[in-house]
Design an enzyme around this catalytic site. Structure first.
Site, mmCIF file in Angstrom:
data_model
loop_
_atom_site.group_PDB
_atom_site.id
_atom_site.type_symbol
_atom_site.label_atom_id
_atom_site.label_comp_id
_atom_site.label_asym_id
_atom_site.label_seq_id
_atom_site.Cartn_x
_atom_site.Cartn_y
_atom_site.Cartn_z
ATOM 1 N N ALA A 201 -61.604 -20.855 56.531
ATOM 2 C CA ALA A 201 -62.368 -20.752 58.097
ATOM 3 C C ALA A 201 -62.641 -21.972 58.332
ATOM 4 O O ALA A 201 -62.906 -23.054 57.544
ATOM 5 C CB ALA A 201 -63.571 -20.094 57.745
ATOM 6 N N ALA A 202 -62.071 -22.327 59.879
ATOM 7 C CA ALA A 202 -62.241 -23.581 60.488
ATOM 8 C C ALA A 202 -63.895 -24.171 60.275
ATOM 9 O O ALA A 202 -63.867 -25.521 60.164
ATOM 10 C CB ALA A 202 -61.919 -23.619 61.651
ATOM 11 N N CYS A 203 -64.765 -23.376 60.264
ATOM 12 C CA CYS A 203 -66.008 -23.502 60.519
ATOM 13 C C CYS A 203 -66.692 -24.207 59.193
ATOM 14 O O CYS A 203 -67.618 -24.641 58.942
ATOM 15 C CB CYS A 203 -66.971 -22.321 60.890
ATOM 16 S SG CYS A 203 -66.936 -20.967 60.136
ATOM 17 N N HIS A 204 -65.877 -23.952 58.092
ATOM 18 C CA HIS A 204 -65.961 -24.417 56.701
ATOM 19 C C HIS A 204 -65.441 -25.509 56.236
ATOM 20 O O HIS A 204 -65.179 -25.952 54.996
ATOM 21 C CB HIS A 204 -65.994 -23.200 55.822
ATOM 22 C CG HIS A 204 -66.977 -22.106 56.045
ATOM 23 N ND1 HIS A 204 -66.774 -20.945 55.498
ATOM 24 C CD2 HIS A 204 -68.279 -22.220 56.617
ATOM 25 C CE1 HIS A 204 -67.820 -20.120 56.018
ATOM 26 N NE2 HIS A 204 -68.648 -20.773 56.714
#
Length: 400
Positions: free
Chosen positions: A341-344
């Site tokens: 995930a990009a947010c991680h």
């Protein structure tokens, strides 16, 4: 035996040469086709267009798996139909060629009389019984070349020695379903091609039933040098549907229909297409090609029995000590993707905790790539990414 039980009571299945279970992704592809591609592929409305597109994509996938072109693939109900079609074609082609030659030259090329077929004495019944039927009905002469009792293979010299001026077909399986022995198809092909260069003789066609070989060894029709190659989906984790590779059907290589009807499959095999099963066959061929490209170093992290997956999402690891996901992506020339995930993304180069929570081993999770496609993604894009990954993996392994 399949009915033998483990100590815990669980049966151990070891009859994969008979049939194989469906890959989870194949089940998903079949289910999606049943829901979204239910229309008649010959119709112009949306569901029909979707069905046609699904079939075309599957044709591309099957072709790429066997090293051919999309136009070389004819979908059939299974291997039995494909094999029958080949023997039927060989006899019909001989009849038409002999008639034309007789009109021109009065049979001076020696191709008069009955067509002659060469096969082995260890073929599947879908070849053996067809040959016996043709012989019994007086439609063909058949030579059954015995396999060597030393090697269990058909010997090339024995096949060549059996050739006659009226030989129209050699049909030898690629791998035997009971012994597992691989037959010398490339060597047979080389010898037959040399003979076919002689202008005065009838062309000898070459067929191999690759049912037992696909999914187990590399199978490339061009490298094998065959005119026909039989594909059977349920032998390599696909559905019970088949295909026939023909090297330029109706142009370079003859192909005559056994059925007549609506004109599907370019009139070679009419009948409304079984879209869902064809979709499943296309999917398993794509998976097989991916594994072949990366020499069985690939692990799909989205395979969970009983769970459906999004059709646009593929989480995959390429296994190797130098093939961490972040390292592979940073060296790719074309592919833009992520390891999770990009947010991680601030989690550094640690394996995804999501994959670890799903039971993916740490060393496998470390090599994970999350690939997700969208509306603008084309088949050419997917092919380019596969090639980009293959080249990147090769370079990284050479560096280490």
């Amino acid at each position: 035996a399949a009915d033998r039980q483990r100590n815990d009571g669980t049966a151990i299945y070891m009859d994969y040469n008979a049939t194989t279970p469906l890959e989870p992704e194949v089940i998903q592809a079949i289910s999606e086709a049943l829901q979204d591609a239910w229309g008649n592929p010959s119709s112009n409305y949306i569901a029909g267009a979707k069905a046609k597109a699904t079939i075309n994509q599957s044709r591309e996938n099957v072709a790429r798996m066997v090293g051919g072109k999309a136009e070389d693939i004819i979908f059939t109900s299974g291997g039995t139909e494909a094999n029958n079609m080949v023997l039927h074609t060989a006899v019909e082609h001989f009849r038409r060629s002999s008639r034309a030659a007789g009109q021109r030259e009065g049979h001076r090329n020696g191709s008069g009389g009955l067509p002659h077929i060469i096969t082995s004495n260890v073929e599947h019944d879908s070849v053996k019984l067809v040959a016996e039927h043709l012989q019994k009905e007086g439609k063909a002469d058949v030579t059954y070349v015995p396999v060597s009792k030393m090697t269990a293979r058909v010997e090339v010299e024995d096949v060549i020695a059996a050739l006659r001026p009226n030989t129209c077909l050699v049909s030898i399986m690629l791998a035997n379903n009971e012994t597992g022995v691989i037959m010398p198809i490339p060597e047979i092909s080389q010898r037959i091609k040399c003979l076919n260069k002689q202008q005065e003789r009838l062309r000898v066609l070459l067929h191999t039933d690759a049912a037992q070989a696909l999914g187990k060894i590399r199978v490339d029709a061009c490298e094998l040098g065959v005119d026909y190659l039989t594909v059977v989906g349920h032998k390599f984790y696909g559905p019970r549907v088949g295909a026939l590779f023909v090297n330029g059907p109706g142009t370079r290589t003859p192909l005559y229909p056994m059925l007549f009807g609506g004109g599907q499959e370019r009139n070679f095999r009419p009948g409304t297409e079984n879209t869902a099963m064809i979709a499943g066959l296309g999917k398993v061929c794509f998976l097989l090609r991916m594994r072949a490209v990366f020499n069985n170093k690939i692990r799909f992290n989205s395979h969970y029995p009983g769970s459906d997956i999004l059709p646009n999402t593929c989480n995959v690891s390429i296994l190797g000590p130098s093939l961490q996901g972040w390292r592979v992506l940073s060296n790719c020339r074309k592919l833009l993707a992520s390891v999770g995930a990009a947010c991680h993304s601030d989690s550094g180069n640690r394996p995804s905790h999501i994959l670890l929570s799903c039971g993916v081993p740490s060393e496998v999770a470390a090599g994970a790539l999350r690939l997700s496609v969208g509306r603008a993604t084309t088949k050419a894009d997917v092919d380019a990414v596969v090639e980009d990954l293959r080249e990147t993996v090769r370079q990284l392994e050479e560096m280490d």
